[in-house]
Each structure stands twice: as structure tokens, then as C-alpha cells.
Design an enzyme around this catalytic site. Sequence first.
Site, PDB file in Angstrom:
ATOM      1  N   HIS A 185      -2.321  14.517  -0.244  1.00 22.73           N
ATOM      2  CA  HIS A 185      -3.266  13.395  -0.168  1.00 22.73           C
ATOM      3  C   HIS A 185      -4.705  13.914  -0.253  1.00 22.73           C
ATOM      4  O   HIS A 185      -5.417  13.990   0.748  1.00 22.73           O
ATOM      5  CB  HIS A 185      -3.044  12.606   1.120  1.00 22.73           C
ATOM      6  CG  HIS A 185      -1.766  11.844   1.147  1.00 22.73           C
ATOM      7  ND1 HIS A 185      -0.655  12.284   1.832  1.00 22.73           N
ATOM      8  CD2 HIS A 185      -1.403  10.679   0.554  1.00 22.73           C
ATOM      9  CE1 HIS A 185       0.336  11.417   1.679  1.00 22.73           C
ATOM     10  NE2 HIS A 185      -0.090  10.443   0.900  1.00 22.73           N
ATOM     11  N   HIS A 231      -4.941  13.606  -6.036  1.00 26.96           N
ATOM     12  CA  HIS A 231      -4.042  12.450  -5.942  1.00 26.96           C
ATOM     13  C   HIS A 231      -4.821  11.164  -6.211  1.00 26.96           C
ATOM     14  O   HIS A 231      -4.323  10.268  -6.922  1.00 26.96           O
ATOM     15  CB  HIS A 231      -3.398  12.400  -4.555  1.00 26.96           C
ATOM     16  CG  HIS A 231      -2.661  11.124  -4.269  1.00 26.96           C
ATOM     17  ND1 HIS A 231      -1.525  10.748  -4.947  1.00 26.96           N
ATOM     18  CD2 HIS A 231      -2.917  10.133  -3.368  1.00 26.96           C
ATOM     19  CE1 HIS A 231      -1.103   9.583  -4.487  1.00 26.96           C
ATOM     20  NE2 HIS A 231      -1.931   9.183  -3.523  1.00 26.96           N
TER      21      HIS A 231
END
Length: 598
Positions: free
Chosen positions: A204, A208
Site C-alpha cells: 500500500h 499502488h
Amino acid sequence: MTQDLHDTCALLEQQLGTRLRCLVKQLEKGDINVVDLKKNIEYAASVLEAVYIDETRKLLDTEDELSDIHSDSVPLEVRDWLASTFTREMGIVRRRHEEKPKFRSIVHAVQAGIFVERMYRRTSSMVGLAYPADVIVTFKDVDKWSFDVFALNEASGEHSLKFMMYELFTRYDLLSRFKIPVPNLISFAEALEVGYSKYKNPYHNLIHAADVTQTVHYIMIHTGIMHWLTELEILAMIFAAAVHDYEHTGTTNNFHIQTRSDVAILYNDRSVLENHHVSAAYRLMQEEEMNILTNLTKDDWRELRSLVVEMVLSTDMSGHFQQIKTMRHTLQQTEGVDKAKAMSLILHAADISHPAKSWELHYRWTMALMEEFFRQVPFLKSFNKSSSRSNGYTIESFHKSTSKNAVGCFIDFIVEPTFSLLTDSMEKIVMPLIEEASKSESPALGAPSQNSLGAVSNAEAQRRPGFKSTSDGGTHTENSLATVDLTSFKANLMKIIQANKERWKELAVEVASGRQAQSKRKGQEKKIDGHNVEEKVPKCRKASSPLSRPCLETVAVYTGSTVAELVEISVVVDNEDSPELLWWQNSDTSETTRSYMI
């Protein structure tokens, strides 16, 4: 001489404006000559070039900024450097060997630095973000499904999100339409990148975010849904994709809730991370230099915020099945599709899309996700030892709670049904637009928009987004409804998903064979942290006493993240009644187990 040139440019601008307005009227009447149109466009280009040169000359005019620095107070070497670097005067910078820097020279050098920064701000607002050559090459594939965002991140010096945002804001003409200041957009994007890097997450992170933003872009242009959305809604889609995981902690919502973190307390255990992502992103725009929405009307600002909040909150996986159920019910109704829900489905699909990408990208994302998941285990162990607030949330309950969610393969039960529903939704929305366009025999970009329930709205027909792609190796081509092929879109996705599933099955067979061979070579027992442990134990046998030797337990775990895989991890526990994690390994370091199993 200079003033005359400025006056001439102003006159040319006025004449150009008159010509362009006439062209617009002729286009509306449909009686314009192609030859005349070409000549006028060429004339407009030449005028704009002249104006640009004039503006650049004004920026670099020594009598503009340099005149503020009086010659009698500025050392010669500083003035020469300024003139040779930022003007057309080629001063020769030389320092006599016997000269030494004086205090006043240093002061004026600082003043010069302020001047340079001020000039840079003005220039960047005119020119925009400078693209490195490798970034330009990478963006030639930005309209493709398996776009390599890792290559973009490397080419951009780990600024993939900033360049992706700027590229799409430019392509959809959002900067012009909503009067977004370029310096504000760049500052905001850079601040987002800092937030995405805050916890150094393997998954994350800003890459991403850039990947999800590009995937949203692909879905919009290749399903034709961009012709159903207004410019404000397209802005909301790209904005929401860019901020949807801002300042992600690398842990799950359940982790926050069970450990009673500050953010869980703040948001009352409801979509903890998702609420934080959108709230923190909007908090950034409280700073004037980062406010990219500064010129939106109040109504547009409220509508955009409402859409963004709903879309980002829809990425909470705890609401996945309810979201799918609601959309399937909507498709069975005769009424149109609610725009906010359709947009939320697009973002949600993009967020979990990597299993539908090429194997190389999918495998790399899976390894990053697993690494991030495993990082939670030591934090949980430390929390249970140091805090009285554990509330019974032990490592065993952590694994058991997650393994219960592993109803099947993530691809089979989450990704594949989501994209199947997405394509069905796009068909219901876009097919009427295609039929309408074919009946009127009008260009697709002229197709009327629809309101939030899918009804045609002529008032919105004038708000069509202007967008050009570079799918043909850099050649700009309009993305029209005539080019939309939803059947091929769906077939291509399902083909890739199926291929990835087969690769995981093959890998599982390889892992199982490797374990058998390893067992034969090394025997049935192995030392781990000084304890003899049987290598092949399906589950922990009931221990006769707390002092019994630990055994190796294999647990199937569903990560509970926005994108997750069914994985196998090995946990060493003392006994069945009082478990405690003593040792764990991932696939990169473990000799006794391979943790990636689908």
C-alpha cells in the site's frame, strides 16, 4: 522596441480570439470549409508561439527582476551569474584569485536564491511538469491493461503517482476545465507521495496508488463509460483513485479495531482506514498551495466531495459482498444505474485488479502484499506482551479469524465475480449510448450524457470531457463509442485471470514436490531455535504438558486487505491451549515452507 513587440503580441491575441470565435459559430452551423479551418488553426498556432516567446522573454528580461537588485550593491560575480544563467546576456563568470568572498556577497547570493525560486514558480506555472525521456517512453503504454507501473516508478525516480496524476489531469483537460493551478497540482501530488511513503509499506504505497489510478483510466476509456460521465465525475474518479490509500498504515482495519488504535477510536471502528485516507487527503488541501479545488464552485465542490467519499469508502473489503449484491439487484431493475454506485464499483475493481493483470505484475504485487501482511505479526506479538488492552486478541485468534474468511481462492470468489459484474454494469450503461449514437450518426464524443439514474440529459451534452489517448505508440486518437468492444474487454480479462489461476496451481504442485524431496534429504526432524520440530505436521497435536516441545502448524490465511491471497504460513506454538508465536518465516527466507499457496 520591447514595448512595441508586447503591443504587437497583444493585438495578435485579440485578432486570434476574434477568429476562433467565428470558427466556433461556423462549426455550430456546420458550414465551415476544411481548408479555411486548417489555415486558421495554423494561424492560431503561430500566434500562440509568438505569445509564448514574448512571455518567456518577459520572464527572462534583466530589466524585470534583476532591476530590483541595484548594480552598486550586488557583487559583479553574482550579477554575472544571474545574467548568464537566467537571461540572454552571456556574462563571463570569473573570479580573480586574490578575491575572497565577502559577507555582502553571501547575503546577495541568498537574495539571488529567492529570486531564482520566484522565477522557477512563475516558469513552472506556464510550462508545467517536465517529463524525463524515460517517463515519456513509459507513458506510450498508459492506455494498455497491463501497464507496467513499476517501470514508470523507476523512470520517474520513484514519483510514479505524481506523473500519473499530472498525465491524466492533462489528458482529460481537467487543468483547464476546472482552472487547477499547475503548481498546486504538483505540490498536492508530492504531498500525497510523502504520505504514501510514511510507513514504508511494500504494497500500500504510492506505486499502488499510481497503478489503481491508471487502471481506472483504462476502464473509463475502454468500456466507453467516460462518455456517460461528466467532467466533474471524471475528476472525482481520478482524484479518488489517487488518494484512496493515502497514509495507509500497512495493517488491516481489523488490526486497528482489535488493538484499539487511535484511528479506530476516531472513526468508531467503521471503515477505519478508508475514512482516514479521504479525510487526510482533504486536510492536505487546507493548505493554499496544495488546494487543487480552489476554483471549483460551491456546488461542484460539494458534489465532488460526496462522490469521492463514497468511492473511497467503497474500497473497504468488509462491504464487498453487500456492494456486489446491491449492484446485481440494480442491474435487474428497469431503471438506470446510479452513478455514484457505478463509479464506486469501478474504483473497487481497480483496487483489486492485479490478479487480472499479467502474471509478472500479479506475482510481484502478491509478494509485496504478503510481505506487508507478515509484518503485522511481530506488532501483534509486541502489543499482547506490552499492553493490558489485548482483549483476548492473541496471535492464534488472529490467524483463526482470518482463516475462517478463506472460503476459497481470492481470485475465484472475489476478483472474477467483481470483474464479471463490472462488465455487465458497463454493458447496461454504455450500450444505450452506442445505440443512440448510431441512430443519430453523430460522433461518439457528441453523445449525450446521462444523469445519476442513467437518463439522457441534453443539458450535460455540452460538458463532455475532451480526451485523447496514445494507444498507437504516441499517435493521438479519439476514444469514441464506435471503438468500444465490451465483449473483447471481458474476454481478455477472464483469459488473464484463468491463466494466473493455472500458474498458481502449477506453482502449488512444484512446492509440494519440493517439500517431499526436501523431506527425504533432510529427514523427518529439524532444529528451529534450539527445538526439534517435526517438519511435516498437519496440525498441532495436543500437548501433554506446557513444557512439551513446540510443533509446526500450517494455517491458511486470508489477509483481509483490499487485495489478498489465500496463503500458507507456518507458526510454531508451545501447545494447543496456550499458543505463542516463537518463529515465522516468509517464502524468501524459509527453508521448510513456501508461504505462497493459492
